[in-house]
Scaffold this motif. Structure first.
Motif, mmCIF file in Angstrom:
data_model
loop_
_atom_site.group_PDB
_atom_site.id
_atom_site.type_symbol
_atom_site.label_atom_id
_atom_site.label_comp_id
_atom_site.label_asym_id
_atom_site.label_seq_id
_atom_site.Cartn_x
_atom_site.Cartn_y
_atom_site.Cartn_z
ATOM 1 N N GLY A 190 -15.968 17.658 11.183
ATOM 2 C CA GLY A 190 -15.455 17.060 12.408
ATOM 3 C C GLY A 190 -14.227 16.211 12.164
ATOM 4 O O GLY A 190 -13.609 16.271 11.100
ATOM 5 N N LYS A 191 -13.880 15.422 13.158
ATOM 6 C CA LYS A 191 -12.660 14.623 13.119
ATOM 7 C C LYS A 191 -12.750 13.537 12.050
ATOM 8 O O LYS A 191 -13.767 12.859 11.913
ATOM 9 C CB LYS A 191 -12.410 13.986 14.490
ATOM 10 C CG LYS A 191 -11.087 13.261 14.593
ATOM 11 C CD LYS A 191 -10.785 12.841 16.014
ATOM 12 C CE LYS A 191 -11.652 11.672 16.446
ATOM 13 N NZ LYS A 191 -11.204 11.112 17.733
ATOM 14 N N ILE A 192 -11.657 13.371 11.306
ATOM 15 C CA ILE A 192 -11.564 12.341 10.274
ATOM 16 C C ILE A 192 -10.570 11.286 10.731
ATOM 17 O O ILE A 192 -9.405 11.585 11.002
ATOM 18 C CB ILE A 192 -11.113 12.949 8.936
ATOM 19 C CG1 ILE A 192 -12.140 13.967 8.444
ATOM 20 C CG2 ILE A 192 -10.904 11.869 7.887
ATOM 21 C CD1 ILE A 192 -11.709 14.719 7.212
ATOM 22 N N GLY A 193 -11.026 10.059 10.836
ATOM 23 C CA GLY A 193 -10.163 8.994 11.323
ATOM 24 C C GLY A 193 -9.697 9.294 12.735
ATOM 25 O O GLY A 193 -10.457 9.785 13.575
ATOM 26 N N SER A 194 -8.427 9.048 13.010
ATOM 27 C CA SER A 194 -7.897 9.285 14.355
ATOM 28 C C SER A 194 -7.773 10.780 14.660
ATOM 29 O O SER A 194 -7.769 11.190 15.810
ATOM 30 C CB SER A 194 -6.520 8.626 14.509
ATOM 31 O OG SER A 194 -5.545 9.340 13.756
ATOM 32 N N GLU A 255 -12.590 5.741 10.353
ATOM 33 C CA GLU A 255 -11.696 5.278 9.292
ATOM 34 C C GLU A 255 -12.346 4.256 8.356
ATOM 35 O O GLU A 255 -12.222 4.379 7.135
ATOM 36 C CB GLU A 255 -10.428 4.699 9.929
ATOM 37 C CG GLU A 255 -9.345 4.343 8.947
ATOM 38 C CD GLU A 255 -8.051 3.963 9.646
ATOM 39 O OE1 GLU A 255 -7.468 2.926 9.276
ATOM 40 O OE2 GLU A 255 -7.632 4.695 10.560
ATOM 41 N N PRO A 256 -13.076 3.239 8.863
ATOM 42 C CA PRO A 256 -13.679 2.257 7.954
ATOM 43 C C PRO A 256 -14.685 2.868 6.978
ATOM 44 O O PRO A 256 -14.820 2.402 5.847
ATOM 45 C CB PRO A 256 -14.375 1.278 8.912
ATOM 46 C CG PRO A 256 -13.649 1.420 10.199
ATOM 47 C CD PRO A 256 -13.279 2.863 10.279
ATOM 48 N N VAL A 257 -15.378 3.925 7.404
ATOM 49 C CA VAL A 257 -16.354 4.571 6.530
ATOM 50 C C VAL A 257 -15.652 5.222 5.342
ATOM 51 O O VAL A 257 -16.085 5.112 4.185
ATOM 52 C CB VAL A 257 -17.177 5.615 7.308
ATOM 53 C CG1 VAL A 257 -18.053 6.426 6.358
ATOM 54 C CG2 VAL A 257 -18.046 4.929 8.357
ATOM 55 N N MET A 265 -7.779 5.390 -2.199
ATOM 56 C CA MET A 265 -7.538 6.830 -2.179
ATOM 57 C C MET A 265 -7.706 7.427 -0.783
ATOM 58 O O MET A 265 -7.242 8.530 -0.506
ATOM 59 C CB MET A 265 -8.496 7.521 -3.147
ATOM 60 C CG MET A 265 -8.127 8.941 -3.493
ATOM 61 S SD MET A 265 -9.310 9.648 -4.636
ATOM 62 C CE MET A 265 -10.061 10.879 -3.587
ATOM 63 N N SER A 266 -8.355 6.703 0.138
ATOM 64 C CA SER A 266 -8.560 7.207 1.498
ATOM 65 C C SER A 266 -7.246 7.468 2.220
ATOM 66 O O SER A 266 -7.198 8.234 3.186
ATOM 67 C CB SER A 266 -9.397 6.212 2.312
ATOM 68 O OG SER A 266 -8.707 4.971 2.450
ATOM 69 N N THR A 267 -6.161 6.869 1.735
ATOM 70 C CA THR A 267 -4.861 7.086 2.368
ATOM 71 C C THR A 267 -4.455 8.557 2.348
ATOM 72 O O THR A 267 -3.700 9.024 3.201
ATOM 73 C CB THR A 267 -3.762 6.234 1.680
ATOM 74 O OG1 THR A 267 -2.549 6.367 2.408
ATOM 75 C CG2 THR A 267 -3.524 6.679 0.249
#
Length: 304
Positions: A190-194, A255-257, A265-267
């Motif tokens: 599914g959708k990741i972040g925004s 996003e916080p998860v 590295m989430s960037t």
């Protein structure tokens, strides 16, 4: 034609080696470990970055150097120790490549040095091409800037130098795609972040073809964006992946998860930039996979 590859046993290196051997290049892969390395027609291994190694003694008459060497940015959290290894591995390899080329009596015609679109700032609104003068401010941008500064020493020595700024490279078994596909295979994609962040992607086969194209075309030098001509939003990429794999696209990963799970590295997945391969297109390079649907279908055709 003779070509040297540093990083030839990695994800891109294997595809590139196959591409060059298919086109009758003699390929010399630089390696620290000679164990289990079987030479074949047009494929050779040369020891480097180990005590006593003198690769230049085996590389006379080489036309092309290709530097893909460096620790993967995707193999774990970016601790301070890992960030140091990511940067140092690229600097060390590039400096040794420059040393080897300068040690050769006959200089090669070109150096293709790997780089990354991480040099550009993240943005949902802007589009970046090679002539864009803005620069990012995070860790990846710093790494790319330092890496490219090392590589352009070859240009100063009179060797044509192309800086191949790779986008997110899609492959079936390596790179970013298997990690992205895993949740879908379990019905949890599914959708990741925004979901609005740009994904400037490229099929690994087109990466190999673009490197060969740049090596063979004297007009290509300096930064070269190696990305498909049709970047997509992350949520659209996810929907396409779901359709190809015949799985639902429904779960939302906030996003916080991801920041909690991956740290800095989430960037890589939460941020993005819209990057176009302006230089390749102007030089009439033909992408085999210009659209993401075709690329993903090719990679997962056996699973239809």
């Amino acid at each position: 034609m003779k070509a040297v590859i540093a990083g030839g046993t990695g994800f891109v290196g294997k595809e590139l080696t196959s591409e060059l051997v298919r086109h009758r290049y003699d390929v010399y892969i630089l390696t620290r470990n000679m164990e289990n390395k079987k030479e074949e027609d047009h494929l050779h291994y040369v020891k480097w970055l180990t005590p006593g190694a003198k690769p230049e003694a085996e590389l006379a008459g080489v036309d092309i150097f290709i530097n893909l060497a460096g620790e993967s940015i995707n193999s774990g959290r970016w601790t301070e120790e890992r960030k140091k290894r990511i940067l140092d591995s690229r600097v060390t390899a590039t400096r040794e490549i420059i040393r080897i080329m300068n040690a050769l009596e006959q200089k090669p015609k070109v150096l293709i040095n790997a780089s990354a679109i991480g040099i550009y700032p993240t943005s949902e609104a802007e589009t970046f091409i090679e002539s864009s003068r803005v620069a990012g401010s995070g860790f990846l941008s710093h790494v790319v800037n330092v890496w490219e500064e090392e590589a352009i020493q070859a240009d100063k020595a009179g060797i044509r130098t192309a800086l191949a700024r790779f986008g997110v490279i899609l492959g079936e078994k390596d790179g970013a795609l298997p990690r992205m596909a895993m949740p879908y295979k379990f019905g949890a994609g599914g959708k990741i972040g925004s979901g609005r962040q740009w994904m400037s992607w490229v099929h690994v086969k087109d990466v190999a073809r673009a490197i060969r194209f740049a090596a063979e075309n004297d007009s290509i030098e300096g930064p070269v964006n190696v990305t498909a001509p049709a970047p997509v939003r992350m949520n659209d990429l996810g929907k396409t992946l779901a359709k190809v794999l015949r799985r639902p696209h429904w779960l939302f990963v906030p996003e916080p998860v991801l920041k909690l799970a991956l740290g800095e590295m989430s960037t890589v997945v939460l941020d993005g930039q819209k990057v176009l391969p302006d230089k390749l297109l102007k030089n009439e390079f033909q992408f085999q996979f210009p659209l993401v649907r075709g690329a993903i279908e090719d990679l997962y055709s056996s699973q239809k």
